[in-house]
Design a protein around this motif. Structure first.
Motif, PDB file in Angstrom:
ATOM      1  N   SER A  37       0.850  -1.193   0.000  1.00 38.93           N
ATOM      2  CA  SER A  37       0.000   0.000   0.000  1.00 38.93           C
ATOM      3  C   SER A  37       0.881   1.237   0.000  1.00 38.93           C
ATOM      4  N   LYS A  39       1.303   5.478  -1.960  1.00 37.39           N
ATOM      5  CA  LYS A  39       1.263   6.434  -3.060  1.00 37.39           C
ATOM      6  C   LYS A  39       2.570   6.295  -3.827  1.00 37.39           C
ATOM      7  N   ARG A 140      -1.679   5.377  -6.696  1.00 35.45           N
ATOM      8  CA  ARG A 140      -1.736   4.729  -5.383  1.00 35.45           C
ATOM      9  C   ARG A 140      -1.936   3.239  -5.648  1.00 35.45           C
ATOM     10  N   ASP A 145      -4.265  -3.783  -7.012  1.00 37.63           N
ATOM     11  CA  ASP A 145      -5.035  -2.711  -7.646  1.00 37.63           C
ATOM     12  C   ASP A 145      -4.188  -1.447  -7.699  1.00 37.63           C
ATOM     13  N   ASN A 147      -4.636   2.911  -8.413  1.00 34.55           N
ATOM     14  CA  ASN A 147      -5.456   4.090  -8.674  1.00 34.55           C
ATOM     15  C   ASN A 147      -4.611   5.150  -9.361  1.00 34.55           C
ATOM     16  N   LEU A 149      -4.091   8.968  -9.778  1.00 39.36           N
ATOM     17  CA  LEU A 149      -4.447  10.131  -8.971  1.00 39.36           C
ATOM     18  C   LEU A 149      -4.721  11.340  -9.861  1.00 39.36           C
ATOM     19  N   ASP A 153     -12.047  16.529 -11.251  1.00 36.18           N
ATOM     20  CA  ASP A 153     -12.817  15.659 -12.148  1.00 36.18           C
ATOM     21  C   ASP A 153     -13.178  16.370 -13.452  1.00 36.18           C
ATOM     22  N   ASN A 177      -8.158   2.007 -11.306  1.00 36.65           N
ATOM     23  CA  ASN A 177      -9.215   2.953 -10.948  1.00 36.65           C
ATOM     24  C   ASN A 177      -8.674   4.378 -10.975  1.00 36.65           C
ATOM     25  N   THR A 178      -9.550   5.339 -10.725  1.00 30.85           N
ATOM     26  CA  THR A 178      -9.129   6.729 -10.558  1.00 30.85           C
ATOM     27  C   THR A 178      -9.470   7.189  -9.149  1.00 30.85           C
ATOM     28  N   GLU A 179      -8.715   8.169  -8.678  1.00 32.52           N
ATOM     29  CA  GLU A 179      -8.899   8.701  -7.324  1.00 32.52           C
ATOM     30  C   GLU A 179      -8.551  10.184  -7.346  1.00 32.52           C
ATOM     31  N   PHE A 180      -9.333  10.988  -6.654  1.00 33.38           N
ATOM     32  CA  PHE A 180      -9.077  12.424  -6.615  1.00 33.38           C
ATOM     33  C   PHE A 180      -8.129  12.754  -5.472  1.00 33.38           C
ATOM     34  N   SER A 181      -7.040  13.432  -5.795  1.00 36.73           N
ATOM     35  CA  SER A 181      -6.055  13.808  -4.781  1.00 36.73           C
ATOM     36  C   SER A 181      -6.304  15.203  -4.222  1.00 36.73           C
TER      37      SER A 181
END
Length: 380
Positions: A37, A39, A140, A145, A147, A149, A153, A177-181
């Protein structure tokens, strides 16, 4: 720890970042580690201006690598000239276990463009500038998996996400996936500065020292009266480190419970006594531990602390048993099991803190005497 992996890229004609993503992430996933895990920061190492601040390029490299420091480093020293002569691309894990960092380095060291890796210390301004300011968070990773960052959006960011999804194709992630930082680590982040990074790094080091002191004292004091303690602690750590299923994490937790029972047996062996209505028989571990605390200390506050921590530990064991029976995701098992191990260690620290005199020394000499008798019988 924070670790950066470096690659020379000047001679590469194609887009080099996608090449290095494939190399690093594929090798990482092939390690089949149960828990990863972090970033991941990526970018080019901007060293030109920094090199000019040193009398010699070698001085810059020594300071960059912290050659006289105790930071973790796996530099391929026959390639260090490339840090001066070529453009360098960096893939930096914000947090990675030392064992995984070591394995990943070993899997990369024969790659043509790989230059080596080392631990980043954000308390050093050069490190902070190169590995916090000049590169930024892009991914991340969580087990298998990943993500991508994104700051926001908006449409431009969505296009960026699709672009990176293309770059990651062929790498055996389970999900992308996508993730908002939300602009973390950017100019819009008030906490993104050297002073904050330095305080964080210093806190991590001091906390590591604190836990080292605790474990040193536990071993130094408790092994006098509980000679099997070291082996049992090693078993817990080994089981936890290699666990991949809920059942295996439950086994680590069971080892914690057995360690607790063993320590109580050593500190206050079972008796047929009943004190204040509390039985002190073999299976009454809580009662025996409480009686040990009462006899060692008159302070109700410290005794209450022992009781509270013991209850918390028993609750943690029960929770892990329930998770194991429900088939919960292994990541949850790992987090709960880690807390269980930490609470077990802290309870051991509580026990040595209430002992006002040295523990009774108990030496296990069964093997010595058996060997002695065998040798004597063989000589007859």
């Amino acid at each position: 720890m924070k670790v950066a992996y470096h690659f020379k890229c000047t001679e590469i004609q194609e887009r080099y970042d996608s090449l290095f993503y494939k190399i690093v992430f594929t090798n990482l996933l092939n390690l089949n580690e149960p828990f990863i895990s972090s970033k991941i920061l990526i970018g080019d190492l901007i060293t030109y201006e920094m090199i000019r601040k040193f009398d010699k390029p070698s001085d810059f490299l020594n300071y960059l690598f912290q050659t006289k420091g105790d930071n973790w480093k796996r530099i391929l020293f026959h390639k260090t000239k490339y840090f001066i002569e070529q453009d360098i691309f960096v893939i930096c894990f914000e947090t990675i276990q030392k064992e995984i960092a070591e394995k990943l380095h070993a899997s990369l060291k024969n790659e043509e463009h790989y230059l080596g890796s080392f631990e980043i210390d954000n308390a050093i301004e050069l490190h902070w500038w190169l590995y916090c300011e000049c590169i930024g968070p892009k991914f991340r990773i969580l087990n298998r998996d990943i993500n991508i960052l994104l700051d926001t959006d908006n449409e431009e960011e969505k296009e960026t996400a699709e672009h990176f999804k293309e770059l990651l194709k062929g790498i055996p992630f389970k999900k992308v996936n996508t993730e908002f930082s939300n602009y973390r680590y950017s100019l819009m982040d008030d906490n993104h500065n050297f002073e904050n990074a330095k305080r964080t790094a210093e806190w991590k080091k001091s906390t590591e020292s604190l836990f080292t002191t605790i474990t040193d004292e536990i071993i130094a004091k408790l092994t006098d009266t509980a000679p099997e303690l070291t082996d049992r602690l090693w078993t817990i750590n080994h089981t936890f480190s290699n666990a991949q299923t809920g059942e295996q994490y439950a086994l680590a937790m069971t080892s914690c419970r057995r360690l607790f029972e063993y320590i109580v047996d050593c500190l206050f062996p079972a008796t047929d006594e009943i004190i204040d209505g509390h039985s002190l028989k073999k299976d009454k571990y809580k009662n025996r531990l409480l009686e040990f605390a009462k006899r060692e200390l008159k302070s109700e506050t410290n005794i209450d602390l022992i009781v509270t921590n013991t209850v918390s530990l028993f609750d943690e064991w029960s929770k892990l048993y329930e998770l194991s029976n429900k088939g919960v995701h292994n990541e949850v098992h790992r987090q709960e099991c880690r807390r269980c191990i930490i609470r077990t260690i802290l309870l051991l620290d509580d026990l040595i803190s209430i002992k006002q005199t040295p523990f009774e020394v108990k030496v296990k000499a069964e093997k010595f005497f058996n060997d002695f008798l065998d040798d004597r019988n063989a000589s007859r």
